[in-house]
Design a protein around this motif. Sequence first.
Motif, PDB file in Angstrom:
ATOM      1  N   GLU A   1       0.828  -1.206   0.000  1.00 16.58           N
ATOM      2  CA  GLU A   1       0.000   0.000   0.000  1.00 16.58           C
ATOM      3  C   GLU A   1       0.862   1.256   0.000  1.00 16.58           C
ATOM      4  O   GLU A   1       0.575   2.215  -0.703  1.00 16.58           O
ATOM      5  CB  GLU A   1      -0.865   0.031   1.271  1.00 16.58           C
ATOM      6  CG  GLU A   1      -1.868  -1.088   1.373  1.00 16.58           C
ATOM      7  CD  GLU A   1      -3.153  -0.765   0.629  1.00 16.58           C
ATOM      8  OE1 GLU A   1      -3.477   0.432   0.549  1.00 16.58           O
ATOM      9  OE2 GLU A   1      -3.795  -1.706   0.131  1.00 16.58           O
ATOM     10  N   ALA A   2       1.913   1.209   0.833  1.00 15.38           N
ATOM     11  CA  ALA A   2       2.788   2.370   0.952  1.00 15.38           C
ATOM     12  C   ALA A   2       3.530   2.610  -0.359  1.00 15.38           C
ATOM     13  O   ALA A   2       3.667   3.740  -0.825  1.00 15.38           O
ATOM     14  CB  ALA A   2       3.768   2.173   2.102  1.00 15.38           C
TER      15      ALA A   2
ATOM     16  N   PHE B   1       2.606   1.658  -3.375  1.00 18.28           N
ATOM     17  CA  PHE B   1       1.671   2.143  -4.393  1.00 18.28           C
ATOM     18  C   PHE B   1       1.357   3.627  -4.183  1.00 18.28           C
ATOM     19  O   PHE B   1       1.323   4.407  -5.128  1.00 18.28           O
ATOM     20  CB  PHE B   1       0.375   1.332  -4.385  1.00 18.28           C
ATOM     21  CG  PHE B   1      -0.705   1.968  -5.221  1.00 18.28           C
ATOM     22  CD1 PHE B   1      -0.577   2.042  -6.606  1.00 18.28           C
ATOM     23  CD2 PHE B   1      -1.826   2.537  -4.631  1.00 18.28           C
ATOM     24  CE1 PHE B   1      -1.550   2.664  -7.383  1.00 18.28           C
ATOM     25  CE2 PHE B   1      -2.797   3.169  -5.395  1.00 18.28           C
ATOM     26  CZ  PHE B   1      -2.670   3.230  -6.774  1.00 18.28           C
ATOM     27  N   TYR B   2       1.146   3.982  -2.938  1.00 19.67           N
ATOM     28  CA  TYR B   2       0.804   5.375  -2.631  1.00 19.67           C
ATOM     29  C   TYR B   2       1.891   6.318  -3.147  1.00 19.67           C
ATOM     30  O   TYR B   2       1.608   7.322  -3.803  1.00 19.67           O
ATOM     31  CB  TYR B   2       0.625   5.528  -1.125  1.00 19.67           C
ATOM     32  CG  TYR B   2       0.122   6.874  -0.665  1.00 19.67           C
ATOM     33  CD1 TYR B   2      -0.964   7.480  -1.269  1.00 19.67           C
ATOM     34  CD2 TYR B   2       0.734   7.514   0.406  1.00 19.67           C
ATOM     35  CE1 TYR B   2      -1.442   8.708  -0.824  1.00 19.67           C
ATOM     36  CE2 TYR B   2       0.258   8.741   0.859  1.00 19.67           C
ATOM     37  CZ  TYR B   2      -0.830   9.337   0.239  1.00 19.67           C
ATOM     38  OH  TYR B   2      -1.288  10.538   0.692  1.00 19.67           O
TER      39      TYR B   2
END
Lengths: 260, 435
Positions: free
Chosen positions: B380-381, B383-384
């Motif tokens: 998630e990190a 991708f962010y």
Amino acid sequence: MADLLLEVRDLHVAVGDNEILKGLSLAVNKGEVHAIMGPNGSGKSTLANVVAGKPGYTVTAGDVLYEGESILTKLPDERARAGIFLALQYPVELPGVRNRDFLRAALDALRESRGEDKVGIRDFNKLMQAKAEELGLEPDMMKRNVNEGFSGGEKKRNEILQLVVLDPTLALLDETDSGLDIDALKVVAEGVNRFGGPEKAIVLVTHYQRILDYITPDFVHVLIDGRIVRSGGRELALELEKRGYDWLREEAQAGAAPSA
Amino acid sequence: MTQAVATHEQYEADFRKLQESRSSDPGWLKDLRNAAFGRFQEIGFPVARKGNELWKYTDVRPLAAETFPQPAGVPASVDAAQVFPFDDGMARVAFVDGRFSQELSTPLPDGLVAMSLAQAYTEHSDDVQRHLSQHAPYADEGFTALNTAFLADGAFVLSEGAVQTPLHIVYVTTGRVVTHPRTLIVGRPTSELSVVESYVSATGGKHFTNSVTEVALEEGAQVTHRRLLIENQEAYHVATTRVHQSRDSVYRSLVYEAGGGLVRNDLTVLLDAEGAEAHLKGLYVTAGKQHVDNNVNIDHAKPHGYSRLYYKGIVDEQSKAVFGGLVLVRPGADKTDAYQEDKNLILSHEAEVDSKPALEIYADDVKAGHGATAGAIADEALFYMQSRGIDPEQAMLFLVRGFVSEILDSVTIEPLREWLVERTTQALPRFREAA
Ligand SMILES: Nc1ncnc2c1ncn2[C@@H]1O[C@H](COP(=O)(O)OP(=O)(O)OP(=O)(O)O)[C@@H](O)[C@H]1O
Ligand SMILES: [Mg+2]
């Protein structure tokens, strides 16, 4: 046609064996604002995420074109540098990464890809401070780690700060209005409106028509069970607010063709 | 087996030579060496086997089976700016291949005594005899026994009052040798001292460092002790540190490990009087085939003790990290407050972490806890960050720097902190180009 920015063509998307988008089409021209509404779990975030390139989804059929080119094989950062921006429904915390440093690195990445020089520290600070102030973000938040310990509303405002600083072409806003109080909603909407213009496009995912009082959509689409079952103008949102989604669900099941 | 016998014979021959060559040393020292060598011959090196919890995950046979010569002749000249370019603004005592180097050492600030142990045996005989080998017992520790058997030179540090200038004790190894660096740090009552103790290699290739450090904090003393184990990628290093805390003393430690093929950090802090406080931080960064084992023990022997342990690791490629150790709250050490945590970032599927912090409480009204985690970079990190235009390599670099900042931000010596941040990413081959 000349101004077609984003085109989603008969898109089918699965997570594992679970088909989530089941043939979704959408065309967004420059200068337009599209609102996407629909019940929980209908696939709104999935659509936004797939356009932004988030891993974990399988596109089983269809295509996504941006400025006339398929982007499905492009990495998320390549898409971002091409002008696509996704404000996340749930912004991610980045432990140990300062908000200011993150934003500056992002801005530099975009500038470098356009062949421009990196932003000077002074110019960056000026820009960042001005924009943060406009959005009612405490200057102190820029020194903190990205989204760490931010309130729900602060996280959303921080997403919009990134939007206005990075100034992309296509903004996908996934429930940016959720969790904002009335004042914050206005401030965020003003930010989005300042960003918008004839060369930009906005796709706004929302559950509430109230944000549409501030950001006027050209189109409202209703997404149910992985398909757009109806598209209309601003008034469709008001109708949804009154009637909910069941009537559209029933129509869709009865095989009624969605209106154009 | 035959090789191990050969190494023991070599150690014995070298030991005899040392005793002969240092016949003018005080009698107590020669006796100490004798007793320690005798003990080493009885117990040898520890064996990684079931039941031996302390050495369960670290096999020292490779280093036990290899013969390393004692440093001979005149040590090679060392370019400080090249080999340890991180001590701007610090005073320095330097050792090359185990021997004090006047040339590389600098003048000292007021209130600070820092000299070769060889000199301290006579000049600070009382303090040396009061503390040397009193905190790091060798009876059950093969490596400490061997170090004590070869006690000759090393660093002696004594602080009085508040010393502002940090002291850098540096041990440089210049070739394929074994060294037994010995450090004794004594913090006089209410004194304040900041020490950086570093181990570096001037060249590549295997060598064996068997270091022992004793730190004695007298009443109300405050010592900040940052130890950098940054030798070359093939070096063996077994580092034993024993800390003794008196009433109301504060010990702050950072152990930074980014170097060495096989590294063991064996740290025990004894809070031996009321109101003692220990803050232990650690950062290990491993890649290639490195094996780094941290065994950190906190011994709460008296009431009202406070300890915090926070170690973090980044483990990449085929490397392996071990974290173990015990927080012991002895009977009577009531109102102790102790917490230890070890967090690992695993960057490769082939890397491995064994993290087993443990807690034993035999006192009343104790606040204590521990935790261990190991995980990959959150997708998630990543991708962010990518969704903001940052490429995956740079995003990783950001996240890794973010991960280590929690530890390295505690380094208040700014040039050192910057150097460590840089060193951390350079220790990971994947970032060597990017950084
Ligand atoms: N990574 C995933 N693994 C499993 N299922 C998923 C995953 N991502 C989405 N789904 C499922 O796909 C469906 C659509 O999810 P999505 O997040 O797109 O809905 P949404 O329309 O944004 O809903 P909401 O209004 O609640 O935000 C849901 O049933 C969800 O559980
Ligand atoms: Mg959603």
